[in-house]
Design a protein around this motif. Structure first.
Motif, PDB file in Angstrom:
ATOM      1  N   ASP A 102       2.979  13.388   8.258  1.00 14.64           N
ATOM      2  CA  ASP A 102       2.138  14.580   8.271  1.00 14.64           C
ATOM      3  C   ASP A 102       1.481  14.677   9.642  1.00 14.64           C
ATOM      4  O   ASP A 102       0.744  13.771  10.041  1.00 14.64           O
ATOM      5  CB  ASP A 102       1.059  14.468   7.181  1.00 14.64           C
ATOM      6  N   PRO A 103       1.728  15.746  10.391  1.00 14.03           N
ATOM      7  CA  PRO A 103       1.141  15.866  11.734  1.00 14.03           C
ATOM      8  C   PRO A 103      -0.385  15.852  11.719  1.00 14.03           C
ATOM      9  O   PRO A 103      -1.019  15.533  12.722  1.00 14.03           O
ATOM     10  CB  PRO A 103       1.693  17.200  12.249  1.00 14.03           C
ATOM     11  N   ARG A 104      -0.981  16.180  10.564  1.00 11.49           N
ATOM     12  CA  ARG A 104      -2.443  16.167  10.479  1.00 11.49           C
ATOM     13  C   ARG A 104      -3.009  14.753  10.562  1.00 11.49           C
ATOM     14  O   ARG A 104      -4.202  14.566  10.824  1.00 11.49           O
ATOM     15  CB  ARG A 104      -2.891  16.839   9.180  1.00 11.49           C
ATOM     16  N   HIS A 105      -2.176  13.757  10.344  1.00 15.98           N
ATOM     17  CA  HIS A 105      -2.653  12.379  10.455  1.00 15.98           C
ATOM     18  C   HIS A 105      -3.056  12.034  11.888  1.00 15.98           C
ATOM     19  O   HIS A 105      -3.854  11.115  12.100  1.00 15.98           O
ATOM     20  CB  HIS A 105      -1.580  11.403   9.958  1.00 15.98           C
ATOM     21  N   PRO A 156       0.812  -1.226   0.000  1.00  5.00           N
ATOM     22  CA  PRO A 156       0.000   0.000   0.000  1.00  5.00           C
ATOM     23  C   PRO A 156       0.842   1.270   0.000  1.00  5.00           C
ATOM     24  O   PRO A 156       1.965   1.297   0.507  1.00  5.00           O
ATOM     25  CB  PRO A 156      -0.787  -0.121   1.308  1.00  5.00           C
ATOM     26  N   GLU A 157       0.273   2.310  -0.572  1.00  2.00           N
ATOM     27  CA  GLU A 157       0.841   3.655  -0.541  1.00  2.00           C
ATOM     28  C   GLU A 157      -0.290   4.620  -0.224  1.00  2.00           C
ATOM     29  O   GLU A 157      -1.416   4.436  -0.692  1.00  2.00           O
ATOM     30  CB  GLU A 157       1.471   4.023  -1.890  1.00  2.00           C
ATOM     31  N   GLY A 158       0.002   5.653   0.547  1.00  2.00           N
ATOM     32  CA  GLY A 158      -1.000   6.670   0.838  1.00  2.00           C
ATOM     33  C   GLY A 158      -2.313   6.082   1.317  1.00  2.00           C
ATOM     34  O   GLY A 158      -3.363   6.354   0.748  1.00  2.00           O
ATOM     35  N   SER A 159      -2.271   5.295   2.380  1.00  2.00           N
ATOM     36  CA  SER A 159      -3.438   4.507   2.781  1.00  2.00           C
ATOM     37  C   SER A 159      -3.723   4.604   4.277  1.00  2.00           C
ATOM     38  O   SER A 159      -2.809   4.734   5.094  1.00  2.00           O
ATOM     39  CB  SER A 159      -3.225   3.029   2.446  1.00  2.00           C
ATOM     40  N   LEU A 160      -5.017   4.536   4.604  1.00  2.00           N
ATOM     41  CA  LEU A 160      -5.470   4.273   5.971  1.00  2.00           C
ATOM     42  C   LEU A 160      -5.951   2.830   5.973  1.00  2.00           C
ATOM     43  O   LEU A 160      -6.814   2.450   5.179  1.00  2.00           O
ATOM     44  CB  LEU A 160      -6.607   5.214   6.367  1.00  2.00           C
ATOM     45  N   ILE A 161      -5.385   2.024   6.852  1.00  2.00           N
ATOM     46  CA  ILE A 161      -5.661   0.590   6.872  1.00  2.00           C
ATOM     47  C   ILE A 161      -6.119   0.190   8.265  1.00  2.00           C
ATOM     48  O   ILE A 161      -5.576   0.663   9.266  1.00  2.00           O
ATOM     49  CB  ILE A 161      -4.396  -0.217   6.492  1.00  2.00           C
ATOM     50  N   ALA A 162      -7.114  -0.665   8.316  1.00  2.00           N
ATOM     51  CA  ALA A 162      -7.556  -1.236   9.586  1.00  2.00           C
ATOM     52  C   ALA A 162      -7.455  -2.751   9.490  1.00  2.00           C
ATOM     53  O   ALA A 162      -8.140  -3.375   8.673  1.00  2.00           O
ATOM     54  CB  ALA A 162      -8.987  -0.828   9.895  1.00  2.00           C
ATOM     55  N   VAL A 163      -6.576  -3.328  10.288  1.00  2.00           N
ATOM     56  CA  VAL A 163      -6.479  -4.787  10.399  1.00  2.00           C
ATOM     57  C   VAL A 163      -7.332  -5.181  11.596  1.00  2.00           C
ATOM     58  O   VAL A 163      -7.057  -4.756  12.722  1.00  2.00           O
ATOM     59  CB  VAL A 163      -5.029  -5.250  10.600  1.00  2.00           C
ATOM     60  N   ILE A 216      -8.244   2.258   2.680  1.00  2.00           N
ATOM     61  CA  ILE A 216      -8.855   3.398   2.016  1.00  2.00           C
ATOM     62  C   ILE A 216      -7.754   4.390   1.660  1.00  2.00           C
ATOM     63  O   ILE A 216      -6.825   4.613   2.453  1.00  2.00           O
ATOM     64  CB  ILE A 216      -9.901   4.079   2.912  1.00  2.00           C
ATOM     65  N   ASP A 217      -7.836   4.992   0.480  1.00  2.00           N
ATOM     66  CA  ASP A 217      -6.867   6.016   0.092  1.00  2.00           C
ATOM     67  C   ASP A 217      -6.932   7.187   1.060  1.00  2.00           C
ATOM     68  O   ASP A 217      -8.028   7.637   1.440  1.00  2.00           O
ATOM     69  CB  ASP A 217      -7.162   6.532  -1.324  1.00  2.00           C
ATOM     70  N   LEU A 218      -5.764   7.690   1.443  1.00  2.00           N
ATOM     71  CA  LEU A 218      -5.732   8.898   2.259  1.00  2.00           C
ATOM     72  C   LEU A 218      -6.324  10.068   1.488  1.00  2.00           C
ATOM     73  O   LEU A 218      -6.282  10.112   0.252  1.00  2.00           O
ATOM     74  CB  LEU A 218      -4.294   9.215   2.675  1.00  2.00           C
ATOM     75  N   ALA A 219      -6.874  11.023   2.246  1.00  2.00           N
ATOM     76  CA  ALA A 219      -7.531  12.179   1.644  1.00  2.00           C
ATOM     77  C   ALA A 219      -7.094  13.436   2.401  1.00  2.00           C
ATOM     78  O   ALA A 219      -6.559  13.351   3.512  1.00  2.00           O
ATOM     79  CB  ALA A 219      -9.051  12.024   1.715  1.00  2.00           C
ATOM     80  N   PRO A 220      -7.308  14.615   1.824  1.00  2.00           N
ATOM     81  CA  PRO A 220      -6.991  15.854   2.543  1.00  2.00           C
ATOM     82  C   PRO A 220      -7.829  15.976   3.813  1.00  2.00           C
ATOM     83  O   PRO A 220      -8.893  15.357   3.921  1.00  2.00           O
ATOM     84  CB  PRO A 220      -7.366  16.953   1.524  1.00  2.00           C
ATOM     85  N   PRO A 221      -7.379  16.769   4.789  1.00  2.00           N
ATOM     86  CA  PRO A 221      -8.110  16.911   6.051  1.00  2.00           C
ATOM     87  C   PRO A 221      -9.578  17.300   5.879  1.00  2.00           C
ATOM     88  O   PRO A 221     -10.416  16.890   6.682  1.00  2.00           O
ATOM     89  CB  PRO A 221      -7.326  18.004   6.777  1.00  2.00           C
TER      90      PRO A 221
END
Length: 356
Positions: free
Chosen positions: A102-105, A44-51, A65-70
């Protein structure tokens, strides 16, 4: 393959199932991070993942899910929650995979943590890391002094089980998409002409069309000649035959042969028959836990035949988190109803040589 994960909570893409009787134990968060490409089927790249994990400690579906802007975090978290609501997950480990920290994460993690807590899913860890490659550093957003290095998974028991099952882990999601590209575009164009001609003169019954697919799946054979591809394309163009074939997604013994056939037909057939094969590929992949391939296949069906009703229905069910058992019932009912209709044709007066 069952995978058991037991990260210690005090020390801070849908899952593949190659062998349901094989339990692989992942000892810590680092090993779980290293297993993500195998769980998803790609790196994965640029992803939010839930295992996710069930109450018995076995890994459940893995959502990506693909990461998105805040500004889109609310929708991103809502999508994640919808994906997990249909599972029996009690525990989740979140991963933010992004090359640039990214601190926004941290805000994204807070929102995801709160949303999952509301649906009674306990978030044990929330890991940030640039990739799932061996040697990269990871750290936990939730626990101080919880950090480490992703180990080399190539020699792990989990990786060995995945390889033995015949599953492939791709470097990128785009490589998975390319699996569906025609191996010979000229042949696909030729098949389009052959199918157009065959459809105009076809007098094959639905039962005969179904038998062609059933026999191929039972023998685990794939089409090789133009004539065979045309026969399979004609069969899938019969919507009742396609609906009966939904049952193969529900039979663990027949899934491997059926899915190989749907993949080969998706790659080789022209539209609109290509869309029917892609829908069957998508539902088969989803029901065995491969969400990445399911989404890619359904996207392919929709792209070659916009407005495809079954593709839209299934994509909506996945997106809105319809419980798996409910979806299983819908597929079963559709397959049974289609089979009843086909059987009814054989019993109708028109199908009999006897005079009324």
């Amino acid at each position: 393959m069952h995978t058991a994960a037991h990260p210690d909570p005090d020390h801070p893409d849908q899952e593949h199932h190659p062998d349901e009787d094989h339990v692989v134990r992942l000892a810590d968060i680092g090993e779980l991070a290293a297993a993500i490409p195998s769980l998803l089927g790609f790196h994965p790249e640029g992803s939010l993942i839930a295992v996710t994990m069930r109450g018995d400690g076995l890994i459940g579906p893995t959502a990506r899910i693909d990461l998105a802007p805040p500004s889109l975090y609310s929708g991103l978290v809502a999508s994640l929650v919808r994906s997990l609501r249909q599972t029996d997950a009690r525990i989740a480990v979140l991963f933010v995979v992004c090359e640039q920290a990214d601190p926004r994460h941290e805000d994204l993690i807070r929102r995801a943590f709160a949303a999952l807590t509301r649906i009674s899913v306990s978030v044990w860890h929330a890991i940030g890391m640039p990739s799932a490659e061996a040697g990269v550093r990871w750290r936990c957003y939730l626990h101080d002094d919880c950090e480490g290095e992703v180990p080399d998974s190539s020699a792990s028991e989990f990786a060995a089980a995945v390889v033995q099952s015949g599953l492939v882990t791709f470097d990128r999601r785009e490589d998975l998409v390319r699996q569906l590209e025609p191996p010979d575009l000229n042949r696909t164009i030729k098949l389009a002409d052959l199918l157009d001609t065959a459809i105009r003169s076809d007098r094959t019954t639905s039962a005969e069309h179904l038998a062609v697919l059933r026999d191929a799946i039972a023998a685990a054979t794939l089409p090789t000649t133009d004539e065979e591809f045309v026969r399979f394309g004609l069969a899938l163009s019969d919507y009742r035959v396609r609906d009966v074939c939904l049952r193969y997604a529900l039979d663990s013994k027949e899934v491997p042969a059926a899915e190989r056939l749907w993949l080969e037909l998706t790659r080789s057939l022209p539209p609109p028959e290509r869309a029917e094969a892609a829908v069957l590929l998508g539902v088969s992949a989803y029901m065995r836990g491969d969400g990445a391939m399911a989404n890619i296949a359904l996207e392919e069906a929709w792209s070659v035949q916009p407005g495809h009703s079954l593709a839209g229905l299934l994509y909506g069910a996945i997106s809105y988190g319809v419980p798996m058992e409910q979806l299983r019932l819908v597929l079963t009912d559709a397959a049974v109803d289609a089979q009843i209709d086909i059987d009814g044709d054989r019993d109708s007066p028109e199908a009999s040589d006897m005079s009324p």
